[in-house]
Design a protein around this motif. Structure first.
Motif, PDB file in Angstrom:
ATOM      1  N   GLU A 160      -2.874  -7.313   9.874  1.00  0.00           N
ATOM      2  CA  GLU A 160      -3.191  -7.116  11.287  1.00  0.00           C
ATOM      3  C   GLU A 160      -4.696  -7.108  11.550  1.00  0.00           C
ATOM      4  OE1 GLU A 160      -1.295  -7.071  13.931  1.00  0.00           O
ATOM      5  OE2 GLU A 160       0.591  -7.241  12.863  1.00  0.00           O
ATOM      6  N   GLY A 161      -5.511  -7.388  10.522  1.00  0.00           N
ATOM      7  CA  GLY A 161      -6.946  -7.518  10.701  1.00  0.00           C
ATOM      8  C   GLY A 161      -7.756  -6.275  10.390  1.00  0.00           C
ATOM      9  N   CYS A 162      -7.125  -5.242   9.894  1.00  0.00           N
ATOM     10  CA  CYS A 162      -7.794  -3.981   9.583  1.00  0.00           C
ATOM     11  C   CYS A 162      -8.494  -4.064   8.220  1.00  0.00           C
ATOM     12  CB  CYS A 162      -6.744  -2.878   9.542  1.00  0.00           C
ATOM     13  SG  CYS A 162      -7.374  -1.212   9.376  1.00  0.00           S
ATOM     14  N   SER A 163      -9.645  -3.415   8.111  1.00  0.00           N
ATOM     15  CA  SER A 163     -10.277  -3.244   6.804  1.00  0.00           C
ATOM     16  C   SER A 163      -9.596  -2.041   6.157  1.00  0.00           C
ATOM     17  CB  SER A 163     -11.771  -2.963   6.956  1.00  0.00           C
ATOM     18  OG  SER A 163     -12.414  -4.066   7.527  1.00  0.00           O
ATOM     19  N   VAL A 164      -9.136  -2.196   4.921  1.00  0.00           N
ATOM     20  CA  VAL A 164      -8.337  -1.146   4.291  1.00  0.00           C
ATOM     21  C   VAL A 164      -8.972  -0.716   2.966  1.00  0.00           C
ATOM     22  CG1 VAL A 164      -6.044  -0.522   3.457  1.00  0.00           C
ATOM     23  CG2 VAL A 164      -6.275  -2.199   5.299  1.00  0.00           C
ATOM     24  N   ALA A 165      -9.173   0.589   2.821  1.00  0.00           N
ATOM     25  CA  ALA A 165      -9.596   1.176   1.557  1.00  0.00           C
ATOM     26  C   ALA A 165      -8.352   1.827   0.952  1.00  0.00           C
ATOM     27  CB  ALA A 165     -10.683   2.213   1.759  1.00  0.00           C
ATOM     28  N   VAL A 166      -7.979   1.410  -0.250  1.00  0.00           N
ATOM     29  CA  VAL A 166      -6.745   1.920  -0.865  1.00  0.00           C
ATOM     30  C   VAL A 166      -7.072   2.758  -2.092  1.00  0.00           C
ATOM     31  CG1 VAL A 166      -5.310   0.065   0.013  1.00  0.00           C
ATOM     32  CG2 VAL A 166      -6.417  -0.220  -2.168  1.00  0.00           C
ATOM     33  N   PHE A 167      -6.299   3.817  -2.277  1.00  0.00           N
ATOM     34  CA  PHE A 167      -6.500   4.729  -3.401  1.00  0.00           C
ATOM     35  C   PHE A 167      -5.169   5.063  -4.042  1.00  0.00           C
ATOM     36  CE2 PHE A 167      -9.941   5.370  -0.446  1.00  0.00           C
ATOM     37  CZ  PHE A 167     -11.058   5.370  -1.262  1.00  0.00           C
TER      38      PHE A 167
ATOM     39  N   ASP B 112      -4.096  -9.748  15.314  1.00  0.00           N
ATOM     40  CA  ASP B 112      -5.366  -9.029  15.243  1.00  0.00           C
ATOM     41  C   ASP B 112      -5.310  -7.703  15.993  1.00  0.00           C
ATOM     42  OD1 ASP B 112      -6.727 -10.902  13.692  1.00  0.00           O
ATOM     43  OD2 ASP B 112      -7.279 -12.093  15.430  1.00  0.00           O
ATOM     44  N   ARG B 113      -4.168  -7.047  15.968  1.00  0.00           N
ATOM     45  CA  ARG B 113      -4.036  -5.788  16.707  1.00  0.00           C
ATOM     46  C   ARG B 113      -4.948  -4.699  16.167  1.00  0.00           C
ATOM     47  NH1 ARG B 113       2.314  -4.763  16.941  1.00  0.00           N
ATOM     48  NH2 ARG B 113       2.087  -5.328  14.756  1.00  0.00           N
ATOM     49  N   LEU B 114      -5.312  -4.768  14.884  1.00  0.00           N
ATOM     50  CA  LEU B 114      -6.157  -3.734  14.277  1.00  0.00           C
ATOM     51  C   LEU B 114      -7.545  -4.257  13.914  1.00  0.00           C
ATOM     52  CD1 LEU B 114      -3.510  -2.003  11.969  1.00  0.00           C
ATOM     53  CD2 LEU B 114      -4.282  -1.295  14.230  1.00  0.00           C
TER      54      LEU B 114
END
Length: 40
Positions: free
Chosen positions: A29-36, A2-4
């Motif tokens: 790593e727990g980050c919310s990611v918006a991908v394009f 959960d580093r991010l």
């Protein structure tokens, strides 16, 4: 892992290569990611 946790990332060019792998790693790593990606 959960580093991010609580962070948000925007990844451009996430359809393949480094962008794709970065997106996957950030999400693990727990980050919310918006991908394009734009492919014509």
């Amino acid at each position: 892992m959960d580093r991010l946790k609580g962070k948000v990332a925007i990844v451009i060019g996430a359809g393949a290569g480094m962008g794709k792998e970065t997106s996957i790693l950030f999400a693990k790593e727990g980050c919310s990611v918006a991908v394009f990606e734009v492919n014509e």
